[in-house]
Design a protein around this motif. Sequence first.
Motif, PDB file in Angstrom:
ATOM      1  N   GLN A 105     -47.357-179.707 -28.166  1.00 52.52           N
ATOM      2  CA  GLN A 105     -46.607-179.801 -29.420  1.00 52.52           C
ATOM      3  C   GLN A 105     -45.676-178.603 -29.597  1.00 52.52           C
ATOM      4  O   GLN A 105     -44.524-178.735 -30.046  1.00 52.52           O
ATOM      5  CB  GLN A 105     -47.584-179.877 -30.618  1.00 52.52           C
ATOM      6  N   ALA A 106     -46.194-177.403 -29.235  1.00 50.63           N
ATOM      7  CA  ALA A 106     -45.363-176.195 -29.318  1.00 50.63           C
ATOM      8  C   ALA A 106     -44.155-176.313 -28.394  1.00 50.63           C
ATOM      9  O   ALA A 106     -43.043-175.900 -28.741  1.00 50.63           O
ATOM     10  CB  ALA A 106     -46.191-174.959 -28.975  1.00 50.63           C
ATOM     11  N   LYS A 107     -44.413-176.859 -27.192  1.00 54.39           N
ATOM     12  CA  LYS A 107     -43.323-177.045 -26.242  1.00 54.39           C
ATOM     13  C   LYS A 107     -42.275-178.002 -26.809  1.00 54.39           C
ATOM     14  O   LYS A 107     -41.067-177.756 -26.730  1.00 54.39           O
ATOM     15  CB  LYS A 107     -43.886-177.571 -24.931  1.00 54.39           C
ATOM     16  N   ILE A 108     -42.795-179.121 -27.405  1.00 57.42           N
ATOM     17  CA  ILE A 108     -41.881-180.104 -28.000  1.00 57.42           C
ATOM     18  C   ILE A 108     -41.090-179.465 -29.143  1.00 57.42           C
ATOM     19  O   ILE A 108     -39.869-179.635 -29.260  1.00 57.42           O
ATOM     20  CB  ILE A 108     -42.665-181.338 -28.493  1.00 57.42           C
ATOM     21  N   ASP A 109     -41.857-178.725 -30.004  1.00 56.59           N
ATOM     22  CA  ASP A 109     -41.191-178.071 -31.137  1.00 56.59           C
ATOM     23  C   ASP A 109     -40.150-177.066 -30.643  1.00 56.59           C
ATOM     24  O   ASP A 109     -39.053-176.954 -31.217  1.00 56.59           O
ATOM     25  CB  ASP A 109     -42.230-177.347 -32.011  1.00 56.59           C
ATOM     26  N   ALA A 110     -40.522-176.303 -29.581  1.00 55.48           N
ATOM     27  CA  ALA A 110     -39.587-175.314 -29.040  1.00 55.48           C
ATOM     28  C   ALA A 110     -38.334-175.998 -28.488  1.00 55.48           C
ATOM     29  O   ALA A 110     -37.207-175.524 -28.686  1.00 55.48           O
ATOM     30  CB  ALA A 110     -40.264-174.490 -27.957  1.00 55.48           C
ATOM     31  N   GLU A 111     -38.558-177.132 -27.791  1.00 51.68           N
ATOM     32  CA  GLU A 111     -37.420-177.860 -27.247  1.00 51.68           C
ATOM     33  C   GLU A 111     -36.521-178.390 -28.371  1.00 51.68           C
ATOM     34  O   GLU A 111     -35.294-178.321 -28.283  1.00 51.68           O
ATOM     35  CB  GLU A 111     -37.906-179.010 -26.368  1.00 51.68           C
ATOM     36  N   GLU A 112     -37.183-178.929 -29.421  1.00 52.58           N
ATOM     37  CA  GLU A 112     -36.408-179.442 -30.549  1.00 52.58           C
ATOM     38  C   GLU A 112     -35.655-178.311 -31.246  1.00 52.58           C
ATOM     39  O   GLU A 112     -34.496-178.478 -31.651  1.00 52.58           O
ATOM     40  CB  GLU A 112     -37.342-180.153 -31.540  1.00 52.58           C
ATOM     41  N   GLN A 113     -36.355-177.163 -31.415  1.00 53.83           N
ATOM     42  CA  GLN A 113     -35.701-176.014 -32.049  1.00 53.83           C
ATOM     43  C   GLN A 113     -34.522-175.530 -31.205  1.00 53.83           C
ATOM     44  O   GLN A 113     -33.444-175.203 -31.731  1.00 53.83           O
ATOM     45  CB  GLN A 113     -36.719-174.880 -32.247  1.00 53.83           C
ATOM     46  N   ALA A 114     -34.749-175.463 -29.879  1.00 54.72           N
ATOM     47  CA  ALA A 114     -33.682-175.032 -28.981  1.00 54.72           C
ATOM     48  C   ALA A 114     -32.507-176.011 -29.040  1.00 54.72           C
ATOM     49  O   ALA A 114     -31.337-175.602 -29.056  1.00 54.72           O
ATOM     50  CB  ALA A 114     -34.202-174.921 -27.556  1.00 54.72           C
TER      51      ALA A 114
END
Length: 324
Positions: A105-114
């Motif tokens: 989820q953090a990876k997904i959130d980081a990707e979305e944030q990026a």
Amino acid sequence: MDDFFLILSLISFLAFVIGMIKPGIVLSWSPEAKRKRKYVVIYFGTATVAFFILFGITTPPTKEIAVKSEVLETEEQAEEEAKNEAEEQAKIDAEEQAKKEAEEQAKIDAEEQAKKEAEEQAKKEAEEQAKIEAEEQAKKDAEEQAKKEAEEQAKIEAEEQAKKEAEEQAKKEAEEAAKNAETMAQTQAVQMAQDYLNYTSFSRPGLIAQLEYEGFGNADATYAVDKLQVDWQAQAVQTAQDYLDYSAFSRTGLIQQLEFKGFSNADATYAVDNLQVDWRAQAVIMAQDYLDYTAFSRSGLIQQLEFEGFSNEDAAYAVDEVGL
């Protein structure tokens, strides 16, 4: 034989207990992936139960109840420990799963944030580029407008210059025409004015008055004087020198005399200040002239010289010089 199985059972149980605390010690011989409490239960728990059963089988009948009781207790303990191990393993698996899901989820959130930041950055860069292009376009438009205005101004100035030159040319031609159309009286007035200036100096009003005295009208006399383009300051200087050549004057007296002759105060002052006169010497000459034709007291002669425009200091000096 029953003692042997009892010993093996105790060893297996001891290994089981140690394995539940530190599985790696008792399972060091097994692969790394199997060094877990679950396999301790499988290997040593089963061995403990099996050795207890064999111990019970080989134990004399008098000991069956006690052995059975011990076996049951061991099985219950093993089951409890297996249950606890399963719960612990389930908890660990759940934590690992939660951790993995959190990481995902953090990876997904980081990707979305990026992605969001990249979009915002792209939007900001696009806005900056649009702003720069707008400013460059505005600058270009301003330069073109300024160039256009400069061309218009240059055109207007050129037209005005051409108009001015045409007017000057027309004026010059009119003056030439007027010159060519000069009357006989004007021609004679010009000649006479030049004759007067050739042997003496005049102010402008004085020369006009002299021509009028000779019979010319004011218009013809004025025309003649102005046509000669005389340096009236030079005339004032010459007139002032002529006066000083035959009579003594104070500075203010000579300026007044030039003004009386028609020179402006500015031209008269210019002329007097350009002669570099010794005013004390002039005071001495005037004091002597006065004494040559009449008598004066010392104070009376000083007052007379002051009346003529000399300072008290110059007047006193002059009176002293003539011996009064």
